[in-house]
Write a protein that holds these residues in place. Structure first.
Motif, PDB file in Angstrom:
ATOM      1  N   ASP A  79       0.855  -1.190   0.000  1.00 59.31           N
ATOM      2  CA  ASP A  79       0.000   0.000   0.000  1.00 59.31           C
ATOM      3  C   ASP A  79       0.892   1.243   0.000  1.00 59.31           C
ATOM      4  O   ASP A  79       1.825   1.342   0.812  1.00 59.31           O
ATOM      5  N   ALA A  80       0.608   2.167  -0.893  1.00 60.34           N
ATOM      6  CA  ALA A  80       1.497   3.310  -1.061  1.00 60.34           C
ATOM      7  C   ALA A  80       0.708   4.599  -1.234  1.00 60.34           C
ATOM      8  O   ALA A  80      -0.382   4.617  -1.804  1.00 60.34           O
ATOM      9  N   SER A  81       1.290   5.688  -0.755  1.00 59.30           N
ATOM     10  CA  SER A  81       0.718   7.024  -0.937  1.00 59.30           C
ATOM     11  C   SER A  81       1.835   8.045  -0.890  1.00 59.30           C
ATOM     12  O   SER A  81       2.894   7.795  -0.306  1.00 59.30           O
ATOM     13  N   SER A  82       1.615   9.190  -1.520  1.00 56.33           N
ATOM     14  CA  SER A  82       2.579  10.289  -1.500  1.00 56.33           C
ATOM     15  C   SER A  82       1.862  11.579  -1.142  1.00 56.33           C
ATOM     16  O   SER A  82       0.767  11.847  -1.640  1.00 56.33           O
ATOM     17  N   VAL A  83       2.482  12.368  -0.290  1.00 56.85           N
ATOM     18  CA  VAL A  83       1.930  13.666   0.101  1.00 56.85           C
ATOM     19  C   VAL A  83       2.890  14.752  -0.351  1.00 56.85           C
ATOM     20  O   VAL A  83       4.056  14.775   0.066  1.00 56.85           O
ATOM     21  N   ARG A  84       2.414  15.629  -1.220  1.00 60.00           N
ATOM     22  CA  ARG A  84       3.223  16.746  -1.710  1.00 60.00           C
ATOM     23  C   ARG A  84       3.108  17.902  -0.722  1.00 60.00           C
ATOM     24  O   ARG A  84       2.091  18.596  -0.663  1.00 60.00           O
ATOM     25  N   ILE A  85       4.156  18.090   0.054  1.00 59.73           N
ATOM     26  CA  ILE A  85       4.163  19.056   1.150  1.00 59.73           C
ATOM     27  C   ILE A  85       4.502  20.449   0.624  1.00 59.73           C
ATOM     28  O   ILE A  85       5.482  20.632  -0.088  1.00 59.73           O
ATOM     29  N   PHE A  86       3.695  21.427   1.010  1.00 66.61           N
ATOM     30  CA  PHE A  86       3.872  22.812   0.576  1.00 66.61           C
ATOM     31  C   PHE A  86       4.371  23.672   1.729  1.00 66.61           C
ATOM     32  O   PHE A  86       3.647  23.928   2.691  1.00 66.61           O
ATOM     33  N   THR A  87       5.611  24.095   1.664  1.00 64.41           N
ATOM     34  CA  THR A  87       6.187  25.127   2.537  1.00 64.41           C
ATOM     35  C   THR A  87       5.812  24.932   4.009  1.00 64.41           C
ATOM     36  O   THR A  87       5.204  25.799   4.639  1.00 64.41           O
ATOM     37  N   ALA A  88       6.196  23.783   4.526  1.00 69.65           N
ATOM     38  CA  ALA A  88       5.906  23.469   5.928  1.00 69.65           C
ATOM     39  C   ALA A  88       6.797  24.281   6.868  1.00 69.65           C
ATOM     40  O   ALA A  88       7.936  24.622   6.541  1.00 69.65           O
ATOM     41  N   TYR A  89       6.278  24.572   8.041  1.00 63.56           N
ATOM     42  CA  TYR A  89       7.049  25.246   9.093  1.00 63.56           C
ATOM     43  C   TYR A  89       6.434  24.893  10.432  1.00 63.56           C
ATOM     44  O   TYR A  89       5.288  24.418  10.517  1.00 63.56           O
ATOM     45  N   GLY A  90       7.201  25.137  11.499  1.00 65.28           N
ATOM     46  CA  GLY A  90       6.659  24.887  12.832  1.00 65.28           C
ATOM     47  C   GLY A  90       7.766  24.752  13.861  1.00 65.28           C
ATOM     48  O   GLY A  90       8.961  24.891  13.539  1.00 65.28           O
ATOM     49  N   PRO A  91       7.409  24.510  15.119  1.00 65.68           N
ATOM     50  CA  PRO A  91       8.398  24.355  16.185  1.00 65.68           C
ATOM     51  C   PRO A  91       9.454  23.311  15.849  1.00 65.68           C
ATOM     52  O   PRO A  91       9.181  22.318  15.183  1.00 65.68           O
ATOM     53  N   ARG A  92      10.679  23.595  16.307  1.00 66.37           N
ATOM     54  CA  ARG A  92      11.866  22.742  16.166  1.00 66.37           C
ATOM     55  C   ARG A  92      12.488  22.796  14.773  1.00 66.37           C
ATOM     56  O   ARG A  92      13.456  22.124  14.511  1.00 66.37           O
TER      57      ARG A  92
END
Length: 239
Positions: A79-92
């Motif tokens: 089972d496979a999936s891909s998530v195209r992440i857009f300009t993530a930011y956050g603590p650490r």
């Protein structure tokens, strides 16, 4: 890409049932990101001649990671999936990324305050908790390697982002130094999240204002102000 395939091969050999790949908005062609049009997953195609043209080496590596994962799905029934992440930011997150870099410069009260470009280039800054939720939901709901976007649909200029930071810190520089000779990347980037809404029931929960405030709270607590002032250049460039 080589590392991705090492992970996929090890997973296949050891009976792993599902893999979710952290892909990127850099899989999209740069020439369609000069005007404001939200990027949808079907703007990248492996079936059409010339249908794939990613953003430099990093984008190609992510795109090939997606395609390799689809091949492992087809061959090994993982089972496979891909998530195209857009300009993530956050603590650490460290100071080599845009939002935390802005925070570091403002926290150190850098004046004139430098911004690469004219400040009107946009990104859809997406808070890390929304990103991790999308990754989890993709793992639970997608099995055939389909890619989905994870990003807010709002276009946020660099000028808007720094103003949120200034307001929250209660500090503002006397002058902003626009460094138009520095790299700026694509002009505009924001996600069409229709597919994520349809397949995952996902949509962002955090506004840019909320996400920046949460991240800035962490940053101020985690970083000594004098240390940031004394080591700013190292923090901004050291990976």
């Amino acid at each position: 890409m080589a590392l991705d395939n090492i992970v996929y091969e090890a997973a296949a050999k050891n009976g792993v049932e599902r893999i979710t790949f952290a892909s990127s908005a850099c899989t999209y062609p740069t020439d369609i990101q000069q005007e404001r049009q939200r990027l949808s997953e079907d703007m990248v195609s492996f079936e059409e001649r010339g249908g794939a043209y990613a953003d430099e080496v990093y984008g190609w590596a992510k795109l090939m990671g997606e395609r390799s994962l689809q091949a492992y799905h087809e061959q090994y029934d993982i089972d496979a999936s891909s998530v195209r992440i857009f300009t993530a930011y956050g603590p650490r997150e460290n100071e080599t990324h845009a939002i935390v870099a802005f925070m570091a410069k403002a926290y150190a009260e850098q004046d004139p305050f430098p911004i690469w470009g004219d400040g009107e280039q946009t990104r859809n800054f997406t808070y890390v908790k929304d990103i991790t939720k999308a990754l989890r939901l993709a793992s639970e709901n997608i099995t055939d390697g389909t890619a989905v976007n994870a990003g807010i649909s709002r276009y946020v200029t660099m000028n808007e982002a720094v103003e949120i930071i200034f307001d929250y810190l209660g500090w503002e520089p006397d002058e902003i130094d626009y460094l138009t000779d520095k790299p700026q990347g694509v002009r505009h980037r924001a996600a069409d999240t229709s597919r994520a809404e349809e397949l995952l029931g996902w949509e962002p929960e955090y506004t840019v204002e909320e996400g920046i405030k949460n991240t800035l709270d962490w940053y101020v607590e985690a970083r000594d102000k004098e240390y940031v002032k004394e080591n700013l250049e190292m923090l901004l460039h050291e990976r």
